[in-house]
Design a protein around this motif. Structure first.
Motif, PDB file in Angstrom:
ATOM      1  N   SER A 120       0.836  -1.203   0.000  1.00  0.00           N
ATOM      2  CA  SER A 120       0.000   0.000   0.000  1.00  0.00           C
ATOM      3  C   SER A 120       0.870   1.252   0.000  1.00  0.00           C
ATOM      4  CB  SER A 120      -0.915   0.000   1.230  1.00  0.00           C
ATOM      5  OG  SER A 120      -1.855  -1.040   1.152  1.00  0.00           O
ATOM      6  N   ARG A 121       1.931   1.267   0.834  1.00  0.00           N
ATOM      7  CA  ARG A 121       2.832   2.435   0.839  1.00  0.00           C
ATOM      8  C   ARG A 121       3.531   2.598  -0.499  1.00  0.00           C
ATOM      9  NH1 ARG A 121       3.992   1.089   6.153  1.00  0.00           N
ATOM     10  NH2 ARG A 121       5.833  -0.098   5.540  1.00  0.00           N
ATOM     11  N   LEU A 122       3.962   1.425  -1.057  1.00  0.00           N
ATOM     12  CA  LEU A 122       4.635   1.490  -2.348  1.00  0.00           C
ATOM     13  C   LEU A 122       3.699   2.028  -3.421  1.00  0.00           C
ATOM     14  CD1 LEU A 122       7.192   0.826  -3.992  1.00  0.00           C
ATOM     15  CD2 LEU A 122       6.226  -1.442  -4.369  1.00  0.00           C
ATOM     16  N   GLN A 123       2.420   1.632  -3.329  1.00  0.00           N
ATOM     17  CA  GLN A 123       1.448   2.106  -4.313  1.00  0.00           C
ATOM     18  C   GLN A 123       1.246   3.607  -4.178  1.00  0.00           C
ATOM     19  OE1 GLN A 123      -2.357   0.262  -3.908  1.00  0.00           O
ATOM     20  NE2 GLN A 123      -3.284   1.363  -5.621  1.00  0.00           N
ATOM     21  N   MET A 124       1.245   4.115  -2.912  1.00  0.00           N
ATOM     22  CA  MET A 124       1.015   5.553  -2.720  1.00  0.00           C
ATOM     23  C   MET A 124       2.249   6.384  -3.038  1.00  0.00           C
ATOM     24  SD  MET A 124      -1.424   5.827   0.620  1.00  0.00           S
ATOM     25  CE  MET A 124      -0.518   4.717   1.640  1.00  0.00           C
ATOM     26  N   THR A 125       3.411   5.818  -2.773  1.00  0.00           N
ATOM     27  CA  THR A 125       4.630   6.615  -2.974  1.00  0.00           C
ATOM     28  C   THR A 125       5.391   6.191  -4.214  1.00  0.00           C
ATOM     29  OG1 THR A 125       5.900   5.061  -1.602  1.00  0.00           O
ATOM     30  CG2 THR A 125       4.892   6.952  -0.501  1.00  0.00           C
ATOM     31  N   GLY A 126       4.830   5.334  -5.002  1.00  0.00           N
ATOM     32  CA  GLY A 126       5.531   4.862  -6.192  1.00  0.00           C
ATOM     33  C   GLY A 126       5.734   6.001  -7.190  1.00  0.00           C
ATOM     34  N   GLY A 127       6.851   5.930  -7.880  1.00  0.00           N
ATOM     35  CA  GLY A 127       7.172   7.023  -8.785  1.00  0.00           C
ATOM     36  C   GLY A 127       6.414   6.958 -10.088  1.00  0.00           C
ATOM     37  N   GLU A 155       2.893   1.703  -9.541  1.00  0.00           N
ATOM     38  CA  GLU A 155       1.656   1.776  -8.745  1.00  0.00           C
ATOM     39  C   GLU A 155       0.685   0.652  -9.130  1.00  0.00           C
ATOM     40  OE1 GLU A 155      -0.031   5.611  -9.205  1.00  0.00           O
ATOM     41  OE2 GLU A 155       1.601   6.624  -8.148  1.00  0.00           O
TER      42      GLU A 155
END
Length: 203
Positions: free
Chosen positions: A162-169, A174
């Motif tokens: 979830s964090r990776l999806q929100m902070t993905g570049g 995402e």
């Protein structure tokens, strides 16, 4: 005359002898008939009690055999004496004692076998209870490990994705993170269902 008188005297002597022989024959017949009657009375006087005696003893032996046929071995045949009937009754009573002892032994063996069978059933029930309890403990342990370890790992993985999806570049990252997060959620649901199957909430 002399010849005539001699013939007449001879004839009278012959008649006298004939009468004497007839009288002797009659007396002999009466004696024989009386003797036969006396023998018949004696035979009846001796034979009737003897027949009744034999009949009573045979009846007692017959009653004993009927009791044995019904399985009653506790009452002996009441025929005594030193004759063949007494010997037969004693042998019969010994046979009844042997049969009664054999029946008691068979009854005892049957009771022992029944007790052993019940004891074996109780041991099997106890063993089955132990096995079921061991299986239940193992299922509880596996369900707890699935819930605690795999569930925590999948929760952490889902939060990380979830964090990776929100902070993905990039958009591609995402989308991949969202797809992996959905897989993690499905895995969490599968683990939860597996744990519930292993250890239902009612238990």
């Amino acid at each position: 005359d002399t010849a005539h008188s001699l013939r007449h005297a001879g004839f009278e002597d012959a008649q006298a002898a004939t009468r004497e022989v007839g009288s002797f024959t009659s007396r002999t017949q009466y004696v024989l008939i009386g003797g036969l009657l006396a023998v018949a009375v004696l035979i009846f006087a001796i034979g009737h009690p003897l027949t009744a005696y034999i009949d009573r003893r045979l009846g007692a032996l017959l009653e004993g055999t009927e009791r044995v046929g019904r399985g009653e071995f506790d009452r002996p045949v009441g025929v005594g004496g030193g004759d063949e009937f007494g010997a037969l009754a004693r042998a019969f009573n010994r046979m009844m004692d042997s049969l009664g002892a054999a029946r008691d032994e068979v009854t005892g063996l049957h009771s022992q076998a029944l007790a052993m069978h019940q004891e074996r059933i109780a041991l099997l029930q106890e063993r089955v209870t132990q096995v079921v309890k061991a299986q239940e403990e193992e299922r509880r342990r596996v369900a707890r490990e699935l819930h605690d370890q795999a569930g925590q790992v999948l929760t952490a993985l889902q939060l990380g994705l979830s964090r990776l999806q929100m902070t993905g570049g990039t958009k591609e990252v995402e989308q991949q993170a969202a797809s992996l997060r959905e897989l993690a959620l499905e895995a969490m649901e599968a683990v939860r269902n597996l744990a519930m199957d292993l250890r239902p909430s009612a238990l």
